[in-house]
Scaffold this active site. Structure first.
Site, mmCIF file in Angstrom:
data_model
loop_
_atom_site.group_PDB
_atom_site.id
_atom_site.type_symbol
_atom_site.label_atom_id
_atom_site.label_comp_id
_atom_site.label_asym_id
_atom_site.label_seq_id
_atom_site.Cartn_x
_atom_site.Cartn_y
_atom_site.Cartn_z
ATOM 1 N N GLU A 3 -7.873 -0.449 14.319
ATOM 2 C CA GLU A 3 -8.413 -1.360 13.309
ATOM 3 C C GLU A 3 -7.408 -2.449 12.935
ATOM 4 O OE1 GLU A 3 -9.939 0.569 9.778
ATOM 5 O OE2 GLU A 3 -9.648 -1.263 8.613
ATOM 6 N N ARG A 37 0.935 1.805 10.273
ATOM 7 C CA ARG A 37 0.607 2.093 8.864
ATOM 8 C C ARG A 37 1.889 2.007 8.048
ATOM 9 N NH1 ARG A 37 -3.849 4.368 6.759
ATOM 10 N NH2 ARG A 37 -4.593 4.977 8.820
ATOM 11 N N ARG A 56 0.818 -5.524 11.975
ATOM 12 C CA ARG A 56 0.006 -4.624 12.783
ATOM 13 C C ARG A 56 -0.488 -5.321 14.055
ATOM 14 N NH1 ARG A 56 -4.946 -0.777 10.722
ATOM 15 N NH2 ARG A 56 -3.224 0.305 9.663
ATOM 16 N N SER A 83 -11.214 -6.103 8.671
ATOM 17 C CA SER A 83 -12.292 -5.434 7.964
ATOM 18 C C SER A 83 -13.089 -6.476 7.185
ATOM 19 C CB SER A 83 -11.714 -4.380 7.019
ATOM 20 O OG SER A 83 -12.764 -3.616 6.491
ATOM 21 N N ARG A 102 0.838 -1.199 0.000
ATOM 22 C CA ARG A 102 0.000 0.000 0.000
ATOM 23 C C ARG A 102 0.872 1.248 0.000
ATOM 24 N NH1 ARG A 102 -5.219 -1.905 3.683
ATOM 25 N NH2 ARG A 102 -5.385 -3.934 2.622
#
Length: 445
Positions: A367, A293, A408, A370, A278
């Site tokens: 988070e 991130r 993460r 998802s 990403r």
RNA sequence: GGAGAGGUGGCUGAGUGGCUUAAAGCGACGGUUUGCUAAAUCGUUGUACGGGUAACACUGUACCGGGGGUUCGAAUCCCCCCCUCUCCGCCA
């Protein structure tokens, strides 16, 4: 993409979805373009029909081998007469061709605009989806577990990982720039252990493990709904017209694209562990600290392709959320589940839930998962269909959810399991994947 | 990367400019026959977008890997691209 017929029949619902999802889709323009598109098609079809008819006649006139020709000659018509008649028809046909050509040119332009507009129409969210503008309007559904109360000053994952020599951000940045990192020794083992645990859980839950390409044709990005719009978020290899996926969802969902599956094959339940890339464009300055991130990570992703049935989709949605919860519960990490609101959910989604895991250094839930349900949105773009018991072909419904994403998830693991001396206890569920290692850091003896 | 051969319906496979609305076979589905299974026999058999209908029926167009072109007419001829296979080279 959703059905143009559905759009035309449910203008109000689509209009509401556009508003509630903060979409910029120009519905009025779409309808106008579609009207024009239909007109052109009707006119061009009629002309083509005429043209086909003429060509068939010319064919008879020009082909001495045809029955018609031989019969005409037998009746006394001279070849010259036949040829003259054929030439006349040919001239007429040519003028029709000219008009068809003009219509086709316009059709191409109109169809292009139609396609582009169609790609921007959002899926209509489920009735239970909360209406809201942003992540702040997401609604908490439930919680599991209690955040740990520390009787000492806890360290964050960067302090812990750096001191233990299992996380090296500096050298990661040296190698690849900001938002990169190295995991070393027990850190790397922990990372792989988490992925292995997740794979074992998802396989046990009946999903087929699959190893998938992570550099895919751009059309798969369009098909799954990441493009158009997400180009800035992905690493594109332009000279190959391919993109590095940000999630294995792309490959797993697009795998059966352009196919018609037998209904007996459904539901397709598949999972893959893959590296995810990403660019995090537009996130400059956001979550720059630590490994929250980052530009690359590994993730176990679960995907379900099922029949075009709302209730069945909901059932599998619950199932894939439960699958992720099992992993978190095995890891004994406190989490909460949020129902994601219309403004935060993305254009293709019917319904979406995020799982957030407690992260002590943030003093909040962050988070980590998802779970999305797309209805036929992706399947329509991917041309992913099945033949039902009713003999008709239908678009599949697609769903996906994270099983685990690391590193993460190492944030809550390191921080929740830390000890006063800076060591980290290895969660029970991971020890078998780490040669029985019980603690990272200080001596266990 | 170099050279060659290919890509036709669910599958196999004919088809090199117009009697092709893509032959034939297999499979699938339906009917008949049959004590059951098998066999035989007759029929049906794709996708998309329009028009039409209460829904069917019916009907138009497009589709032979994708996109352009030549032609009154293209599965068939020309150009570009994608993919597969074979051989060579390179390689974890």
């Amino acid at each position: 993409m959703i059905d143009i017929k559905f759009i035309r029949d449910n203008l109000d619902a689509v209009r509401a979805a556009i508003h509630n999802k903060n979409s910029t889709c120009d519905l009025d323009r779409l309808i106008a373009v579609d009207d024009r598109r239909r007109k052109i098609q009707q006119e061009a079809d009629a002309l083509r029909a005429k043209s086909n008819e003429l060509s068939a006649q010319v064919g008879l006139f020009k082909n001495p081998k045809s029955k018609w020709y031989q019969e005409a000659v037998a009746k006394g018509t001279s070849p010259d007469q036949i040829r003259a008649e054929g030439d006349k028809l040919q001239a007429e046909s040519a003028s029709i061709k000219q008009r068809i050509k003009e219509l086709e040119d316009e059709e191409k332009v109109v169809a292009g605009e139609f396609q582009n507009l169609m790609l921007t129409v959002p899926q209509v969210p489920s009735a239970r989806t909360p209406i809201g503008r942003s992540a702040e309007d997401n609604v908490e559904v439930r919680r599991w577990g209690e955040p740990r109360k520390f009787d000492f000053k806890p360290k964050d994952h960067v302090e812990l990982g750096t001191a233990l020599g299992i996380l090296d951000i500096e050298r990661g940045v040296k190698l690849a720039g900001t938002r990169n990192y190295l995991l070393r020794g027990a850190g790397s083992l922990l990372h792989h252990a988490v992925l292995r645990l997740a794979m074992d859980v998802i396989i046990e839950r009946g999903f087929e493990p699959i190893t998938v390409p992570i550099l895919v044709r751009d059309e798969m990005m369009y098909g799954t709904g990441y493009y158009p719009g997400g180009e800035e978020q992905a690493y594109r290899c332009e000279r190959d017209a391919k993109s590095l996926v940000g999630t294995a969802e792309v490959s797993l969902t697009a795998m059966y694209g352009d196919e018609i599956l037998d209904e007996a094959m459904l539901p397709v339940k598949v999972a893959a562990v893959s590296t995810c890339f990403r660019r995090e464009a537009g996130a400059a300055g956001k979550d720059t600290y630590g490994i929250y991130r980052i530009h690359f990570f590994d993730k176990v992703e679960q995907v379900v392709l099922c029949r075009a049935d709302e209730a069945e989709g909901e059932k599998f949605h619950h199932e894939i959320i439960a699958n992720a919860e099992i992993v978190l519960q095995k890891l004994e990490l406190p989490y909460r589940i949020l129902s994601v609101c219309t403004g935060d959910m993305g254009q293709g989604k019917v319904e979406m839930y995020d799982i957030e895991t407690w992260m002590p250094s943030r003093n909040s839930y962050g988070e980590t998962h998802s779970a999305s349900r797309f209805g036929e949105f992706q399947a329509r773009r991917l041309n992913l269909r099945y033949k039902g018991a009713d003999k008709k072909t239908h678009f599949c419904h697609t769903l996906n959810n994270t099983v685990i994403a690391s590193p993460r998830i190492l944030i809550p693991i390191l921080e929740q399991y830390q000890n006063p001396d800076g060591s980290v206890t290895v969660p029970n569920a991971l020890r078998t994947y780490m040669n029985g290692l019980e603690q990272i850091g200080a001596r266990t003896a």
